[in-house]
Design a protein around this motif. Sequence first.
Motif, PDB file in Angstrom:
ATOM      1  N   MET A 136       5.065 -31.277 -13.942  1.00 33.64           N
ATOM      2  CA  MET A 136       3.749 -31.557 -14.476  1.00 33.64           C
ATOM      3  C   MET A 136       2.726 -31.476 -13.354  1.00 33.64           C
ATOM      4  O   MET A 136       2.977 -31.921 -12.244  1.00 33.64           O
ATOM      5  CB  MET A 136       3.726 -32.954 -15.085  1.00 33.64           C
ATOM      6  N   GLU A 147      -2.802 -32.833 -16.563  1.00 35.24           N
ATOM      7  CA  GLU A 147      -2.369 -32.187 -17.800  1.00 35.24           C
ATOM      8  C   GLU A 147      -2.301 -33.203 -18.941  1.00 35.24           C
ATOM      9  O   GLU A 147      -2.109 -34.396 -18.716  1.00 35.24           O
ATOM     10  CB  GLU A 147      -1.009 -31.516 -17.619  1.00 35.24           C
ATOM     11  N   ASP A 198      -0.697 -29.733 -23.098  1.00 30.53           N
ATOM     12  CA  ASP A 198      -0.061 -28.947 -22.034  1.00 30.53           C
ATOM     13  C   ASP A 198       1.450 -29.140 -22.051  1.00 30.53           C
ATOM     14  O   ASP A 198       2.204 -28.217 -21.772  1.00 30.53           O
ATOM     15  CB  ASP A 198      -0.615 -29.357 -20.669  1.00 30.53           C
ATOM     16  N   GLY A 221       1.407 -24.137 -23.272  1.00 31.47           N
ATOM     17  CA  GLY A 221       2.067 -25.432 -23.243  1.00 31.47           C
ATOM     18  C   GLY A 221       3.580 -25.307 -23.162  1.00 31.47           C
ATOM     19  O   GLY A 221       4.160 -24.278 -23.485  1.00 31.47           O
TER      20      GLY A 221
END
Length: 114
Positions: free
Chosen positions: A1, A5, A76, A99
């Motif tokens: 990540m 996000e 995302d 995503g």
Amino acid sequence: MMLGESVAIVGPGAIGLMHLLAFRAAGASKVIMLGLEKDRKRFAAAEAAGADHCIAADKENAAEAVMEYTGGNGADIVIETASSPKATSLAFELAGPHGRVILFGLYPRRCSVL
């Protein structure tokens, strides 16, 4: 990540709440928890743990709500923890164009999710 996000978590149980805490600590800009109307107590726990929005997918259009909360981009990252083929299909609807969908739930041996 990557920092900033947005994250949608389908399934507000213990595993979903664990993911919520992890993504909050990692710097998610928004964390959206999805479940069912019967999960209202779990939604309260999610909000206390830092969820920005909680959506009862059986009472409102979850995909439209996630699009609204993400400025029309979709999430995302989408985590599916509900172990439900219906929830898995929903997870793919919630993700934005680039995503990522992570299926964390457990499924029966023969299960069509798409």
